[in-house]
Write a protein that holds these residues in place. Sequence first.
Motif, PDB file in Angstrom:
ATOM      1  N   ALA A   1      -4.996   3.491 -10.125  1.00 42.56           N
ATOM      2  CA  ALA A   1      -5.769   4.567 -10.865  1.00 42.56           C
ATOM      3  C   ALA A   1      -6.004   4.144 -12.279  1.00 42.56           C
ATOM      4  O   ALA A   1      -7.195   4.424 -12.620  1.00 42.56           O
ATOM      5  N   TYR A   2      -5.360   3.161 -12.726  1.00 48.37           N
ATOM      6  CA  TYR A   2      -5.661   2.301 -14.119  1.00 48.37           C
ATOM      7  C   TYR A   2      -6.802   1.550 -13.858  1.00 48.37           C
ATOM      8  O   TYR A   2      -7.865   1.626 -14.819  1.00 48.37           O
ATOM      9  N   ALA A   3      -7.230   0.911 -12.836  1.00 49.33           N
ATOM     10  CA  ALA A   3      -8.281   0.022 -12.587  1.00 49.33           C
ATOM     11  C   ALA A   3      -9.357   0.913 -12.521  1.00 49.33           C
ATOM     12  O   ALA A   3     -10.464   0.257 -12.864  1.00 49.33           O
ATOM     13  N   PHE A   4      -9.460   2.062 -11.702  1.00 44.91           N
ATOM     14  CA  PHE A   4     -10.690   2.729 -11.522  1.00 44.91           C
ATOM     15  C   PHE A   4     -10.974   3.518 -12.831  1.00 44.91           C
ATOM     16  O   PHE A   4     -12.220   3.713 -13.317  1.00 44.91           O
ATOM     17  N   MET A   5     -10.245   3.740 -13.809  1.00 41.96           N
ATOM     18  CA  MET A   5     -10.417   4.371 -15.036  1.00 41.96           C
ATOM     19  C   MET A   5     -10.984   3.551 -15.963  1.00 41.96           C
ATOM     20  O   MET A   5     -11.821   3.618 -16.854  1.00 41.96           O
ATOM     21  N   ALA A   6     -10.390   2.021 -15.680  1.00 39.59           N
ATOM     22  CA  ALA A   6     -11.093   1.235 -16.572  1.00 39.59           C
ATOM     23  C   ALA A   6     -12.431   0.934 -16.275  1.00 39.59           C
ATOM     24  O   ALA A   6     -13.278   0.625 -16.866  1.00 39.59           O
ATOM     25  N   LEU A   7     -12.733   1.018 -14.816  1.00 37.76           N
ATOM     26  CA  LEU A   7     -14.168   0.941 -14.372  1.00 37.76           C
ATOM     27  C   LEU A   7     -15.029   1.911 -14.981  1.00 37.76           C
ATOM     28  O   LEU A   7     -16.335   1.872 -15.331  1.00 37.76           O
TER      29      LEU A   7
ATOM     30  N   PRO B   1       0.587  -1.244  -0.093  1.00 31.40           N
ATOM     31  CA  PRO B   1       0.100  -0.047   0.118  1.00 31.40           C
ATOM     32  C   PRO B   1       0.775   1.234  -0.172  1.00 31.40           C
ATOM     33  O   PRO B   1       1.946   1.150   0.576  1.00 31.40           O
ATOM     34  N   LEU B   2       0.313   2.422  -0.791  1.00 29.40           N
ATOM     35  CA  LEU B   2       0.963   3.513  -0.665  1.00 29.40           C
ATOM     36  C   LEU B   2       2.110   3.496  -1.661  1.00 29.40           C
ATOM     37  O   LEU B   2       3.127   4.456  -1.860  1.00 29.40           O
ATOM     38  N   SER B   3       2.747   2.455  -2.193  1.00 27.74           N
ATOM     39  CA  SER B   3       3.685   2.392  -3.283  1.00 27.74           C
ATOM     40  C   SER B   3       3.423   2.908  -4.612  1.00 27.74           C
ATOM     41  O   SER B   3       2.092   2.952  -4.727  1.00 27.74           O
ATOM     42  N   VAL B   4       4.462   3.374  -5.343  1.00 24.00           N
ATOM     43  CA  VAL B   4       4.181   3.800  -6.682  1.00 24.00           C
ATOM     44  C   VAL B   4       3.296   2.729  -7.430  1.00 24.00           C
ATOM     45  O   VAL B   4       2.304   3.021  -8.333  1.00 24.00           O
ATOM     46  N   GLY B   5       3.592   1.527  -7.514  1.00 25.53           N
ATOM     47  CA  GLY B   5       2.828   0.373  -8.455  1.00 25.53           C
ATOM     48  C   GLY B   5       1.627   0.256  -7.633  1.00 25.53           C
ATOM     49  O   GLY B   5       0.555   0.093  -8.378  1.00 25.53           O
ATOM     50  N   TRP B   6       1.257   0.211  -6.522  1.00 22.20           N
ATOM     51  CA  TRP B   6       0.008   0.103  -5.862  1.00 22.20           C
ATOM     52  C   TRP B   6      -0.817   1.393  -6.481  1.00 22.20           C
ATOM     53  O   TRP B   6      -2.122   1.112  -6.837  1.00 22.20           O
ATOM     54  N   ALA B   7      -0.444   2.701  -6.319  1.00 23.03           N
ATOM     55  CA  ALA B   7      -1.289   3.769  -6.590  1.00 23.03           C
ATOM     56  C   ALA B   7      -1.439   3.788  -8.252  1.00 23.03           C
ATOM     57  O   ALA B   7      -2.572   4.244  -8.348  1.00 23.03           O
ATOM     58  N   GLU B   8      -0.440   3.425  -9.026  1.00 26.69           N
ATOM     59  CA  GLU B   8      -0.813   3.286 -10.475  1.00 26.69           C
ATOM     60  C   GLU B   8      -1.824   2.601 -10.957  1.00 26.69           C
ATOM     61  O   GLU B   8      -2.671   2.564 -11.699  1.00 26.69           O
TER      62      GLU B   8
ATOM     63  N   THR C   1     -11.438   8.944  -7.775  1.00 28.42           N
ATOM     64  CA  THR C   1     -10.470   8.037  -7.133  1.00 28.42           C
ATOM     65  C   THR C   1      -9.066   7.867  -7.913  1.00 28.42           C
ATOM     66  O   THR C   1      -8.156   7.934  -7.453  1.00 28.42           O
ATOM     67  N   ALA C   2      -9.351   7.786  -9.267  1.00 28.33           N
ATOM     68  CA  ALA C   2      -8.162   7.914 -10.235  1.00 28.33           C
ATOM     69  C   ALA C   2      -7.287   9.001 -10.020  1.00 28.33           C
ATOM     70  O   ALA C   2      -6.045   8.992  -9.974  1.00 28.33           O
ATOM     71  N   PHE C   3      -7.918  10.283  -9.861  1.00 27.26           N
ATOM     72  CA  PHE C   3      -7.228  11.606  -9.677  1.00 27.26           C
ATOM     73  C   PHE C   3      -6.556  11.443  -8.453  1.00 27.26           C
ATOM     74  O   PHE C   3      -5.466  11.928  -8.472  1.00 27.26           O
ATOM     75  N   ILE C   4      -7.278  11.110  -7.409  1.00 27.28           N
ATOM     76  CA  ILE C   4      -6.228  11.153  -6.346  1.00 27.28           C
ATOM     77  C   ILE C   4      -5.075  10.352  -6.250  1.00 27.28           C
ATOM     78  O   ILE C   4      -3.842  10.733  -5.792  1.00 27.28           O
ATOM     79  N   ASN C   5      -5.136   8.979  -6.789  1.00 23.46           N
ATOM     80  CA  ASN C   5      -4.030   8.248  -6.878  1.00 23.46           C
ATOM     81  C   ASN C   5      -2.798   8.819  -7.985  1.00 23.46           C
ATOM     82  O   ASN C   5      -1.683   8.883  -7.611  1.00 23.46           O
ATOM     83  N   VAL C   6      -3.558   9.366  -8.914  1.00 21.62           N
ATOM     84  CA  VAL C   6      -2.477   9.891  -9.958  1.00 21.62           C
ATOM     85  C   VAL C   6      -1.684  11.152  -9.366  1.00 21.62           C
ATOM     86  O   VAL C   6      -0.578  11.319  -9.538  1.00 21.62           O
ATOM     87  N   SER C   7      -2.525  11.915  -8.635  1.00 22.72           N
ATOM     88  CA  SER C   7      -1.762  13.041  -7.923  1.00 22.72           C
ATOM     89  C   SER C   7      -0.905  12.768  -6.879  1.00 22.72           C
ATOM     90  O   SER C   7       0.132  13.380  -6.649  1.00 22.72           O
ATOM     91  N   TYR C   8      -1.144  11.620  -6.165  1.00 21.10           N
ATOM     92  CA  TYR C   8      -0.248  10.904  -5.167  1.00 21.10           C
ATOM     93  C   TYR C   8       0.980  10.766  -5.730  1.00 21.10           C
ATOM     94  O   TYR C   8       2.164  10.995  -5.175  1.00 21.10           O
ATOM     95  N   ILE C   9       1.039  10.245  -6.928  1.00 17.16           N
ATOM     96  CA  ILE C   9       2.209   9.536  -7.525  1.00 17.16           C
ATOM     97  C   ILE C   9       3.176  10.763  -7.998  1.00 17.16           C
ATOM     98  O   ILE C   9       4.135  10.873  -7.728  1.00 17.16           O
ATOM     99  N   VAL C  10       2.415  11.801  -8.538  1.00 17.45           N
ATOM    100  CA  VAL C  10       3.121  13.109  -9.234  1.00 17.45           C
ATOM    101  C   VAL C  10       3.794  13.750  -8.004  1.00 17.45           C
ATOM    102  O   VAL C  10       4.669  14.137  -8.039  1.00 17.45           O
TER     103      VAL C  10
ATOM    104  N   VAL D   1     -11.511  16.462  -2.147  1.00 20.34           N
ATOM    105  CA  VAL D   1     -10.927  15.385  -3.018  1.00 20.34           C
ATOM    106  C   VAL D   1      -9.474  15.928  -3.176  1.00 20.34           C
ATOM    107  O   VAL D   1      -8.589  15.037  -2.849  1.00 20.34           O
ATOM    108  N   PRO D   2      -9.161  17.012  -3.758  1.00 17.16           N
ATOM    109  CA  PRO D   2      -7.645  17.242  -3.627  1.00 17.16           C
ATOM    110  C   PRO D   2      -6.821  17.173  -2.383  1.00 17.16           C
ATOM    111  O   PRO D   2      -5.758  17.032  -2.272  1.00 17.16           O
ATOM    112  N   ASN D   3      -7.830  17.573  -1.463  1.00 15.69           N
ATOM    113  CA  ASN D   3      -6.862  17.406   0.018  1.00 15.69           C
ATOM    114  C   ASN D   3      -6.770  16.138   0.496  1.00 15.69           C
ATOM    115  O   ASN D   3      -5.755  15.798   1.281  1.00 15.69           O
ATOM    116  N   ILE D   4      -7.519  15.095  -0.096  1.00 19.36           N
ATOM    117  CA  ILE D   4      -7.123  13.767   0.279  1.00 19.36           C
ATOM    118  C   ILE D   4      -5.880  13.427  -0.350  1.00 19.36           C
ATOM    119  O   ILE D   4      -5.018  12.681   0.205  1.00 19.36           O
ATOM    120  N   SER D   5      -5.534  13.824  -1.637  1.00 22.89           N
ATOM    121  CA  SER D   5      -4.087  13.612  -2.327  1.00 22.89           C
ATOM    122  C   SER D   5      -3.207  14.392  -1.584  1.00 22.89           C
ATOM    123  O   SER D   5      -2.093  13.576  -1.315  1.00 22.89           O
TER     124      SER D   5
END
Length: 421
Positions: free
Chosen positions: A114-120, A104-111, A296-305, A404-408
Amino acid sequence: MYPIVSVWKQEYEVPMVEAGTTLGLGGGLYVKPGVEPTQLPSPPAPKLLGPFEPLIRFSGLDCHKLRKESIRSVKGVVSAVVALIILVIMVIEIFTYMNIQDKPLSVGWAESTAYAFMALQAFISAIAVICWTRENFVSQFEDTLSRLRTMRLSTSQSIDDYTNFHRKAAVMIVPIFAVVLSTSFYSSVTNRYQLNDNSTFYSESILHQFAPFIDFVGCLASSMAIIIYVTVNTALNREIKHFNKELTNSARFQQLTLPQVLNNYSKRHSDLIQLTRFVNQHLSKYGAIVPLFSLTAFINVSYIVGSFKASLDPVMYVLLNGWTIVCMGITIAGLSPLVKVQNNIQETAEILMHDDVLQTCGDDQMHHTYRVTLDRCLHSNSKMAFLNAFPVDSNCFNRIMFFVPNISAAMILYRLSHPYL
């Protein structure tokens, strides 16, 4: 046919008012002495989707042949098979992303999340387009809108011209294709998705070889759903806004004190509210769910960046910033049109409440019509509920855009304070 407009079974007639009275906006209907007012000619049903209709058929998600009368035809069977194949491929991609294991919270987990929720998001969009085309939703809306247009007191070419809107819509969906397909091709060519900075996920699966094609189908589904969703809400919003414009003008010239004019507005407003509820009923397949996935995807992508900038290669860094724009854009497209519709409904109530002449009218029947119309604005259930729990209005939208941005930001701060996670 749309059930709420049974009143149209009888021909609508403009009510008789005092001779020499002008109804509505300047250039509207003028009642000459001794001459009965005439109904505006019935215009053809507006084609809201315009150049996007062929694109919907090309996407393979057009299932209008799956209605009862044609479901057993060859075209109906082909449409069902194509749509089913598209949905199955999307489900496989979703489960592939969701089955990726990482801390959890690793770059692979976050990415991967993000891709899974955008696929959803793309999967729900595809289902929404299939349902809308099968139910003939857009055509029903166009027919009802055409009938409501005959109730206008003035004509306006700009309100029914969607040329500029179609151009803007075409420009707005370009980032979806550009960002998603660029990421897919880059990851496929370099055989590298972020997972602990040096590994790949699902690269050993045959799905990896077809990722650009699958993502292209997902982009089509997402784009078509957004276009239909935003176009319908825009058309509804224009009609309510035009109604408010005519109502304001009638109130300014104290024409609402004419009983039949007020009844005309009340009936027209009732049809608009019922049309809003009809639209919400069908569009909730998309609007109540998709913003959650894109957020949800936005939160994870912002977290990676924000947390792993140093470990990202320049191309992926640029692409992930593009993902933040796409995710937030889809979210705003899902919520903002609903806010505009509710703001215009609220504006109708404000116009009525500020009409002092109408409020002090001594006619009991007119006062009753006034109260019914005002209560309809204030208390009718015309809001779409986000997640079927939170009615969307300007306050709800502002809260979402704040939290939402504050969660990131909270995730980024936690990661930076725990670098050895």
